[in-house]
Write an enzyme that holds these catalytic residues in place. Sequence first.
Site, PDB file in Angstrom:
ATOM      1  N   SER A  78      61.663  50.549 -45.652  1.00  0.00           N
ATOM      2  CA  SER A  78      62.567  49.540 -46.210  1.00  0.00           C
ATOM      3  C   SER A  78      61.841  48.383 -46.888  1.00  0.00           C
ATOM      4  O   SER A  78      62.453  47.647 -47.659  1.00  0.00           O
ATOM      5  CB  SER A  78      63.496  48.993 -45.119  1.00  0.00           C
ATOM      6  OG  SER A  78      62.777  48.201 -44.201  1.00  0.00           O
ATOM      7  N   LYS A 156      62.003  42.027 -42.582  1.00  0.00           N
ATOM      8  CA  LYS A 156      62.612  41.896 -43.904  1.00  0.00           C
ATOM      9  C   LYS A 156      62.083  40.628 -44.560  1.00  0.00           C
ATOM     10  O   LYS A 156      61.323  39.865 -43.966  1.00  0.00           O
ATOM     11  CB  LYS A 156      64.145  41.811 -43.812  1.00  0.00           C
ATOM     12  CG  LYS A 156      64.827  42.946 -43.062  1.00  0.00           C
ATOM     13  CD  LYS A 156      64.785  44.269 -43.794  1.00  0.00           C
ATOM     14  CE  LYS A 156      65.439  45.372 -42.969  1.00  0.00           C
ATOM     15  NZ  LYS A 156      65.266  46.708 -43.590  1.00  0.00           N
TER      16      LYS A 156
END
EC number: 3.4.21.89
Length: 295
Positions: A78, A156
């Site tokens: 990701s 993230k």
Amino acid sequence: MDFDFSAILLGLTVVFGVVWALDRLFFYKARMTKAVAAGQEVREPVAVDWARSLFPVMLAVLLLRSFVAEPFRIPSGSMMPTLDVGDFILVNKFTYGLRMPAFNNKLVGLGEPKRGDVVVFRFPGYICTDGGKQVRSGDQSCADPHAPVPSQNWIKRIIGLPGDRVEMHGDQLLINGEPVNADEVGPYVGNPKRDESRLMLEMGATVWNEHLGAVNHLTARMPAYTTPPPIPNQRVPSEVPAGCYLVMGDNRYNSTDSRWWGCMPEENLAGKAFLIWLSLNGSGVAFDRMGRIIH
């Protein structure tokens, strides 16, 4: 990983410390006196010997992991191309303040996250509605709003700060009404033998240099793969709430992030990622990635 290593480490440190302390307070003197009277060497019970030996080690590791730096392994794609599967990173645990081990409540505030920071945090769960109230659930479909949220560390990039107005439609990201510009670098180049890279190659992924305020970093785009929810949506309001941050993966079309489960609460922060100290690419050590500073 669904078990909380910090909680286990804290528990073991407390157990070893209590065993050692109780022995010193109540049993050690009598045992030593008895051994001396008998002309024998003082022998500690096995449990006490283990506790005495391991407690200082456990305490040192606990303090280092909790207040200085903690290692993490990147499990998914990701954050590609910034972070690859198999990267081992170090996370600064005091950038945003000192937190209680395992419980994660802030003890001392030392700074605030900035837009563009790559952060590790405890996954907060998906926003679901239960009896008219919003709850966090481990079930993405919200069929079971009471499903326990797994104890997982996610990574993230911070896109939106509290009070920011964030919009995202396809590839176009706007913050407080201003578009976030990006320059195309070229097609993604990777190893087709690796699952994550093969997917990006098959989907025709391209790499872009995004200018997120003062932070320039790489992102990947592959609109042929999927269509993430726009911002705002039912989980993400147009203005980031107080005490929350919007986070996204750099692999924008293959990242389950704030667009899917809402903002990341400040109390879930674990620290700021700053260094790749080891990288394993499936066929060996990726020496070219080792020592990279994370931007």
